[in-house]
Design a protein around this motif. Structure first.
Motif, PDB file in Angstrom:
ATOM      1  N   PRO A 186      10.214   2.909   3.758  1.00 55.33           N
ATOM      2  CA  PRO A 186       8.907   2.883   3.081  1.00 55.33           C
ATOM      3  C   PRO A 186       7.824   3.701   3.786  1.00 55.33           C
ATOM      4  CG  PRO A 186       9.401   0.752   4.100  1.00 55.33           C
ATOM      5  CD  PRO A 186      10.652   1.578   4.190  1.00 55.33           C
ATOM      6  N   HIS A 187       8.041   4.017   5.068  1.00 56.35           N
ATOM      7  CA  HIS A 187       7.057   4.846   5.787  1.00 56.35           C
ATOM      8  C   HIS A 187       7.137   6.306   5.347  1.00 56.35           C
ATOM      9  CE1 HIS A 187       6.116   1.550   8.549  1.00 56.35           C
ATOM     10  NE2 HIS A 187       7.405   1.326   8.611  1.00 56.35           N
ATOM     11  N   ASP A 188       8.268   6.677   4.752  1.00 55.96           N
ATOM     12  CA  ASP A 188       8.482   8.054   4.285  1.00 55.96           C
ATOM     13  C   ASP A 188       8.021   8.136   2.820  1.00 55.96           C
ATOM     14  OD1 ASP A 188       9.437  10.490   3.426  1.00 55.96           O
ATOM     15  OD2 ASP A 188      11.569   9.981   3.652  1.00 55.96           O
ATOM     16  N   ILE A 189       6.748   8.463   2.627  1.00 51.65           N
ATOM     17  CA  ILE A 189       6.165   8.435   1.275  1.00 51.65           C
ATOM     18  C   ILE A 189       6.875   9.424   0.352  1.00 51.65           C
ATOM     19  CG2 ILE A 189       4.053   8.746  -0.092  1.00 51.65           C
ATOM     20  CD1 ILE A 189       4.050   6.217   1.702  1.00 51.65           C
ATOM     21  N   ASP A 190       7.227  10.607   0.863  1.00 51.58           N
ATOM     22  CA  ASP A 190       7.968  11.566   0.033  1.00 51.58           C
ATOM     23  C   ASP A 190       9.314  10.988  -0.393  1.00 51.58           C
ATOM     24  OD1 ASP A 190       6.043  13.531  -0.043  1.00 51.58           O
ATOM     25  OD2 ASP A 190       6.776  14.556   1.752  1.00 51.58           O
ATOM     26  N   GLY A 191       9.971  10.293   0.525  1.00 53.48           N
ATOM     27  CA  GLY A 191      11.255   9.661   0.216  1.00 53.48           C
ATOM     28  C   GLY A 191      11.109   8.573  -0.842  1.00 53.48           C
ATOM     29  N   VAL A 192      10.022   7.806  -0.770  1.00 49.62           N
ATOM     30  CA  VAL A 192       9.765   6.760  -1.772  1.00 49.62           C
ATOM     31  C   VAL A 192       9.523   7.411  -3.135  1.00 49.62           C
ATOM     32  CG1 VAL A 192       8.260   4.823  -2.441  1.00 49.62           C
ATOM     33  CG2 VAL A 192       8.839   5.156  -0.026  1.00 49.62           C
ATOM     34  N   ASP A 211      -8.647  -6.585   0.274  1.00 48.90           N
ATOM     35  CA  ASP A 211      -9.705  -5.609  -0.046  1.00 48.90           C
ATOM     36  C   ASP A 211      -9.124  -4.198  -0.170  1.00 48.90           C
ATOM     37  OD1 ASP A 211     -11.554  -7.615  -0.031  1.00 48.90           O
ATOM     38  OD2 ASP A 211     -12.370  -7.166   1.961  1.00 48.90           O
ATOM     39  N   GLU A 212      -8.253  -3.835   0.782  1.00 50.55           N
ATOM     40  CA  GLU A 212      -7.688  -2.474   0.792  1.00 50.55           C
ATOM     41  C   GLU A 212      -6.816  -2.230  -0.445  1.00 50.55           C
ATOM     42  OE1 GLU A 212      -5.692  -2.489   4.532  1.00 50.55           O
ATOM     43  OE2 GLU A 212      -7.498  -2.018   5.692  1.00 50.55           O
ATOM     44  N   ILE A 213      -5.970  -3.213  -0.783  1.00 51.20           N
ATOM     45  CA  ILE A 213      -5.081  -3.055  -1.939  1.00 51.20           C
ATOM     46  C   ILE A 213      -5.899  -2.947  -3.224  1.00 51.20           C
ATOM     47  CG2 ILE A 213      -3.405  -4.300  -3.384  1.00 51.20           C
ATOM     48  CD1 ILE A 213      -2.077  -5.244  -0.765  1.00 51.20           C
ATOM     49  N   GLU A 214      -6.914  -3.793  -3.344  1.00 44.19           N
ATOM     50  CA  GLU A 214      -7.718  -3.772  -4.577  1.00 44.19           C
ATOM     51  C   GLU A 214      -8.513  -2.475  -4.690  1.00 44.19           C
ATOM     52  OE1 GLU A 214      -9.645  -7.619  -4.770  1.00 44.19           O
ATOM     53  OE2 GLU A 214      -7.729  -8.612  -5.169  1.00 44.19           O
ATOM     54  N   GLN A 215      -8.916  -1.911  -3.554  1.00 43.34           N
ATOM     55  CA  GLN A 215      -9.575  -0.590  -3.552  1.00 43.34           C
ATOM     56  C   GLN A 215      -8.605   0.486  -4.040  1.00 43.34           C
ATOM     57  OE1 GLN A 215     -11.039   0.210   0.363  1.00 43.34           O
ATOM     58  NE2 GLN A 215     -13.160  -0.161  -0.183  1.00 43.34           N
ATOM     59  N   ARG A 266       0.836  -1.219   0.000  1.00 44.10           N
ATOM     60  CA  ARG A 266       0.000   0.000   0.000  1.00 44.10           C
ATOM     61  C   ARG A 266       0.867   1.263   0.000  1.00 44.10           C
ATOM     62  NH1 ARG A 266      -4.791   0.596   3.863  1.00 44.10           N
ATOM     63  NH2 ARG A 266      -5.527   1.832   2.105  1.00 44.10           N
ATOM     64  N   HIS A 267       2.039   1.195   0.643  1.00 43.06           N
ATOM     65  CA  HIS A 267       2.936   2.351   0.682  1.00 43.06           C
ATOM     66  C   HIS A 267       3.433   2.684  -0.726  1.00 43.06           C
ATOM     67  CE1 HIS A 267       2.746   0.943   4.787  1.00 43.06           C
ATOM     68  NE2 HIS A 267       3.409   1.995   5.232  1.00 43.06           N
ATOM     69  N   ARG A 268       3.795   1.627  -1.492  1.00 45.02           N
ATOM     70  CA  ARG A 268       4.302   1.905  -2.853  1.00 45.02           C
ATOM     71  C   ARG A 268       3.173   2.392  -3.753  1.00 45.02           C
ATOM     72  NH1 ARG A 268       5.423  -4.255  -4.332  1.00 45.02           N
ATOM     73  NH2 ARG A 268       6.556  -3.958  -2.419  1.00 45.02           N
ATOM     74  N   LEU A 269       1.961   1.852  -3.564  1.00 47.49           N
ATOM     75  CA  LEU A 269       0.819   2.318  -4.368  1.00 47.49           C
ATOM     76  C   LEU A 269       0.544   3.789  -4.077  1.00 47.49           C
ATOM     77  CD1 LEU A 269      -1.702  -0.685  -4.076  1.00 47.49           C
ATOM     78  CD2 LEU A 269      -0.172  -0.164  -5.985  1.00 47.49           C
ATOM     79  N   LYS A 270       0.636   4.148  -2.798  1.00 44.28           N
ATOM     80  CA  LYS A 270       0.381   5.550  -2.414  1.00 44.28           C
ATOM     81  C   LYS A 270       1.410   6.483  -3.065  1.00 44.28           C
ATOM     82  CE  LYS A 270      -0.495   8.525   1.593  1.00 44.28           C
ATOM     83  NZ  LYS A 270      -1.618   9.163   0.880  1.00 44.28           N
ATOM     84  N   ALA A 271       2.683   6.106  -2.984  1.00 46.40           N
ATOM     85  CA  ALA A 271       3.750   6.943  -3.562  1.00 46.40           C
ATOM     86  C   ALA A 271       3.557   7.090  -5.071  1.00 46.40           C
ATOM     87  CB  ALA A 271       5.117   6.326  -3.251  1.00 46.40           C
ATOM     88  N   TYR A 272       3.270   5.993  -5.745  1.00 49.58           N
ATOM     89  CA  TYR A 272       3.087   6.013  -7.196  1.00 49.58           C
ATOM     90  C   TYR A 272       1.852   6.834  -7.571  1.00 49.58           C
ATOM     91  CZ  TYR A 272       2.113   4.203 -11.915  1.00 49.58           C
ATOM     92  OH  TYR A 272       1.838   4.067 -13.249  1.00 49.58           O
ATOM     93  N   THR A 316       9.507  -2.625  -1.046  1.00 50.44           N
ATOM     94  CA  THR A 316       9.162  -1.613  -0.035  1.00 50.44           C
ATOM     95  C   THR A 316       8.772  -2.257   1.296  1.00 50.44           C
ATOM     96  OG1 THR A 316       6.893  -1.610  -0.864  1.00 50.44           O
ATOM     97  CG2 THR A 316       8.374   0.059  -1.761  1.00 50.44           C
ATOM     98  N   ALA A 317       9.373  -3.411   1.617  1.00 48.05           N
ATOM     99  CA  ALA A 317       8.980  -4.154   2.821  1.00 48.05           C
ATOM    100  C   ALA A 317       9.077  -3.297   4.082  1.00 48.05           C
ATOM    101  CB  ALA A 317       9.868  -5.383   2.966  1.00 48.05           C
ATOM    102  N   LEU A 318       8.041  -3.414   4.917  1.00 46.68           N
ATOM    103  CA  LEU A 318       8.067  -2.732   6.218  1.00 46.68           C
ATOM    104  C   LEU A 318       8.944  -3.512   7.194  1.00 46.68           C
ATOM    105  CD1 LEU A 318       4.246  -1.914   6.491  1.00 46.68           C
ATOM    106  CD2 LEU A 318       6.061  -0.587   5.379  1.00 46.68           C
ATOM    107  N   ARG A 319       9.047  -4.814   6.973  1.00 49.05           N
ATOM    108  CA  ARG A 319       9.920  -5.696   7.755  1.00 49.05           C
ATOM    109  C   ARG A 319      10.035  -6.990   6.970  1.00 49.05           C
ATOM    110  NH1 ARG A 319      13.612  -6.842  10.683  1.00 49.05           N
ATOM    111  NH2 ARG A 319      13.635  -7.008  12.945  1.00 49.05           N
ATOM    112  N   ASP A 320      11.247  -7.456   6.740  1.00 48.52           N
ATOM    113  CA  ASP A 320      11.436  -8.666   5.941  1.00 48.52           C
ATOM    114  C   ASP A 320      12.709  -9.355   6.415  1.00 48.52           C
ATOM    115  OD1 ASP A 320      10.790 -10.475   3.956  1.00 48.52           O
ATOM    116  OD2 ASP A 320      10.562  -8.952   2.403  1.00 48.52           O
ATOM    117  N   GLY A 321      12.635 -10.669   6.623  1.00 46.44           N
ATOM    118  CA  GLY A 321      13.825 -11.400   7.038  1.00 46.44           C
ATOM    119  C   GLY A 321      14.957 -11.191   6.050  1.00 46.44           C
TER     120      GLY A 321
END
Length: 470
Positions: free
Chosen positions: A411-417, A321-325, A280-286, A367-372
């Motif tokens: 990824p939390h910094d939308i302007d930075g993305v 649902d949220e992503i598809e919206q 959702r963060h990358r969709l928002k930035a784009y 844009t993972a918020l947390r990933d191994g």
């Protein structure tokens, strides 16, 4: 059944059942990672076949003895969907979604872990090496050690291990730590994860920790040393590079670009549909870049592959649902008759098609918020034999520790993305080449075979420590 000198214990077997009742190799990352080791060792693999209630005797598949564990529909719901994916997964990923703590889930988790441990103890030869995989089976190392003290036991944690302030919320925190410390070597993706684990052991169990060694008391009053260390996992880079050279894969990449209207740049996201991935963060930035007029759909298209995941867990249903919206809204606002803003694909694809997508894409968005780790970042790099393309990589993915030439983002910094996307879209071929060559060198120099060999070499060496107190 012959006993094996080397045993892998994982939630899933490395095979799936096909429509005819036969077996085919599964596409998962762990299977790919383990394939070389199993071929060398002629070992055994203990795991669940992936369907509830299925009872199958041990059988051989491509030179490996497979030992299926039966799980009832209730156990799948409680141990797997509940405790593993609605408690441990969100807790270990920094509580991006709220974990739920249910005693009935924990009871099922203990019960199922015992069943895996008993099966491994049964199939392992005297003095064998057993390698337990991941967060679904954190109690197995201790159970195995109690049943078979002759075994050398390794455990690898494929996801993050959280800071103590988060981990301490877990009602069964001591049992989990004691479970993991049944292993001789506990492997993590990042140095920070190994540090978080050692701190939790110090705070909860008061054991002495020195460097990567944790002094674990034995029942007879002696101590042994368990090692907690980072072993970052990787990929079979050569196989991706080879696939990228196949004429039919390259032709498919050209076809993909054509089907998207030949935009100047294609951005790509490839993820499991999971709230840890920052989709959702990358969709928002784009979407904001389109809104600002800095990008247009004629020029730039985003392809988002979101493969289905944990579809019966509530948080995942809501996320879909949220992503598809979000996708529907952005496409509704910006699509033209000839061009679409986001091509959204909620399905899984075979490896050939994924490599074609990697080749078609000019920019890879992780844009993972947390990933191994995030192996997709490494797969993209491995396919870029022409040293073109740009990787945008979250600093919260384990891969960021290794892939220093990527464009790093919070990824939390939308302007930075947004700025990172613009930098990637406008990057000169020479700058792309400089960065990609460095990324490819790292991915080629550290493969999945190197990962498994490093872990198993450390595990073999750890035998020298046991009983000595370090």
């Amino acid at each position: 059944m012959d006993r094996a000198e080397f045993v892998i214990v994982a939630n899933r077997l490395p095979v799936d059942r096909d429509e005819d009742g036969g077996w085919r190799r599964s596409p998962g990352g762990l299977v790919t990672a383990m394939e070389p080791v199993m071929h060398e060792s002629q070992g055994a693999w203990v795991g669940w076949p992936g369907q509830a209630g299925i009872e199958v005797e041990p059988f051989e598949f491509e030179g490996t003895m497979l030992v299926p564990i039966t799980l009832s529909a209730d156990e799948v719901e409680l141990y797997y969907e509940g405790m593993s994916n609605d408690t441990f997964w969100p807790l270990y990923h920094d509580v991006i979604a709220a974990p739920r703590y249910r005693r009935v889930w924990w009871d099922a988790y203990v019960r199922v872990n015992r069943r895996f441990a008993e099966a491994a103890a049964e199939v392992a030869a005297e003095g064998a090496t057993v390698w337990v995989q991941d967060y679904q089976l954190q109690l197995v190392p201790r159970m195995l050690r109690n049943a078979r003290p002759d075994l050398t036991i390794g455990y690898f944690h494929h996801i993050p291990f959280p800071a103590y302030g988060l981990f301490s919320q877990l009602p069964w925190r001591r049992q989990v730590l004691e479970g993991l410390l049944g292993a001789d070597v506990i492997g993590f993706q990042r140095v920070a994860d190994a540090g978080n684990f050692a701190r939790a052991v110090r705070r909860q169990l008061r054991y002495v920790t020195r460097a990567s060694g944790i002094h674990v008391p034995n029942p007879d009053g002696t101590t042994r040393v368990a090692l907690a260390k980072a072993f970052p996992i990787s990929i079979d880079a050569q196989s991706y590079s080879d696939l990228a050279e196949k004429p039919e894969v390259r032709a498919r990449a050209a076809e993909i670009r054509e089907s998207l209207g030949n935009p100047r740049k294609i951005l790509l996201g490839v993820d499991r549909l999971d709230y840890t991935k920052g989709i959702r963060h990358r969709l928002k930035a784009y979407g904001e870049l389109l809104e600002d007029g800095r990008l247009t759909v004629e020029d730039v298209t985003l392809v988002q592959v979101a493969s289905p995941s944990r579809e019966r867990v509530q948080a995942y249903m809501q996320l879909r649902d949220e992503i598809e919206q979000d996708v529907g809204r952005i496409n509704g606002d910006f699509d033209t008759m000839g061009h679409t803003a986001i091509r959204y694909l909620h399905q899984a694809y075979p490896r050939d098609e994924m490599v074609a997508l990697f080749l078609a894409a000019d920019v890879m968005l992780v844009t993972a918020l947390r990933d191994g780790m995030n192996l997709v970042a490494k797969e993209y790099v491995a396919t870029r034999n022409d040293n073109r393309g740009v990787l945008i990589l979250s600093e919260f993915a384990g891969a960021a520790d290794e892939l220093g030439s990527a464009i790093r983002i919070n990824p939390h910094d939308i302007d930075g993305v947004k700025e990172a996307i613009m930098t990637a879209v406008e990057m000169s071929p020479s700058e792309q080449g400089r960065r990609m060559r460095a990324l490819r060198r790292r991915v080629r120099e550290h493969t999945v075979t190197d990962w498994s060999r490093a872990f198993l070499a450390t595990l073999a060496a750890s035998k020298r420590w046991q009983g000595s107190g370090g």
